[in-house]
Design a protein around this motif. Structure first.
Motif, PDB file in Angstrom:
ATOM      1  N   ARG A   1     -77.409 -29.885 -14.639  1.00  0.00           N
ATOM      2  CA  ARG A   1     -76.908 -28.860 -13.733  1.00  0.00           C
ATOM      3  C   ARG A   1     -75.563 -28.298 -14.191  1.00  0.00           C
ATOM      4  O   ARG A   1     -74.509 -28.808 -13.805  1.00  0.00           O
TER       5      ARG A   1
ATOM      6  N   ILE B   1     -72.701 -15.912 -14.606  1.00  0.00           N
ATOM      7  CA  ILE B   1     -73.966 -16.508 -15.067  1.00  0.00           C
ATOM      8  C   ILE B   1     -74.312 -16.022 -16.469  1.00  0.00           C
ATOM      9  O   ILE B   1     -74.755 -16.792 -17.314  1.00  0.00           O
TER      10      ILE B   1
ATOM     11  N   SER C   1     -73.409 -24.907  -8.758  1.00  0.00           N
ATOM     12  CA  SER C   1     -74.216 -25.626  -9.745  1.00  0.00           C
ATOM     13  C   SER C   1     -75.609 -25.029  -9.818  1.00  0.00           C
ATOM     14  O   SER C   1     -76.215 -24.744  -8.784  1.00  0.00           O
ATOM     15  N   PHE C   2     -76.130 -24.883 -11.031  1.00  0.00           N
ATOM     16  CA  PHE C   2     -77.525 -24.473 -11.201  1.00  0.00           C
ATOM     17  C   PHE C   2     -78.396 -25.494 -10.492  1.00  0.00           C
ATOM     18  O   PHE C   2     -78.180 -26.700 -10.603  1.00  0.00           O
TER      19      PHE C   2
ATOM     20  N   TRP D   1     -78.671 -20.079  -8.593  1.00  0.00           N
ATOM     21  CA  TRP D   1     -77.345 -20.207  -9.185  1.00  0.00           C
ATOM     22  C   TRP D   1     -76.527 -19.028  -8.714  1.00  0.00           C
ATOM     23  O   TRP D   1     -77.025 -17.897  -8.714  1.00  0.00           O
TER      24      TRP D   1
END
Length: 178
Positions: free
Chosen positions: A57, A65, A152-153, A167
């Motif tokens: 993550r 992003i 966090s992804f 995300w």
């Protein structure tokens, strides 16, 4: 010369405890992109799963992003090792039939849609050795926006088996069914 029994016992205990201390010093600190897993069904009480995803993550930390998952380039869909997805039964993934097995989950981000890729090559680091010839399935996922922000992804499954990737405010949904 004979040592008193109390001294020799104390010495052995100290040596024993020191050996644990020395071994304990080899533990690594928590990874900045910790590993996580998502499953469907999500309940921990259900042992027979349909799908399991293991991924790391990455955190935004003030970065856009696009600096971590650049548009138009194959991305590992997480951090560190490429994300792996295991299907325990044959499934339909985003409308495409996929046999039971473990695959690498890659994505190609774009502004309006992301290409979601299942690839037969597993145990790879990042997307550096990505080989398009090993693709098993490619599906498109529409980019949606949320009012909630994720630092966090994240990957999660809903009650119907749809896999959600999120995300920042970006959200993607890929249906998975038996």
């Amino acid at each position: 010369m004979t040592l008193p029994k109390a001294f020799s016992t104390s010495f052995l205990i100290a040596a024993f405890l020191t050996s644990f201390t020395l071994v304990g010093q080899n533990f690594k600190p928590l990874d900045v992109s910790p590993m996580d897993a998502a499953t469907y069904p999500s309940s921990h009480r259900i042992s027979k799963k349909l799908v399991k995803v293991i991924y790391s993550r990455p955190q935004l930390k003030g970065r856009p992003i696009e600096s971590l998952a650049p548009n138009g380039k194959v991305w590992r869909t997480g951090a560190n090792e490429a994300t792996e997805i295991t299907f325990f039964k044959d499934v339909t993934f985003g409308g495409k039939p996929v046999k039971a097995g473990t695959y690498t989950l890659f994505t190609i981000p774009e502004k309006e849609t992301w290409t979601i890729i299942l690839n037969a090559e597993v145990d790879v680091w990042g997307a550096y050795s990505y080989n398009k010839n090993k693709d098993v399935a490619r599906v498109l996922a529409q980019v949606n926006k949320s009012q909630d922000t994720l630092e966090s992804f994240s990957i999660a499954f809903d009650d119907e088996g749809t896999m959600h990737l999120g995300w920042e405010t970006l959200r993607l949904a890929i249906p998975i069914s038996e």
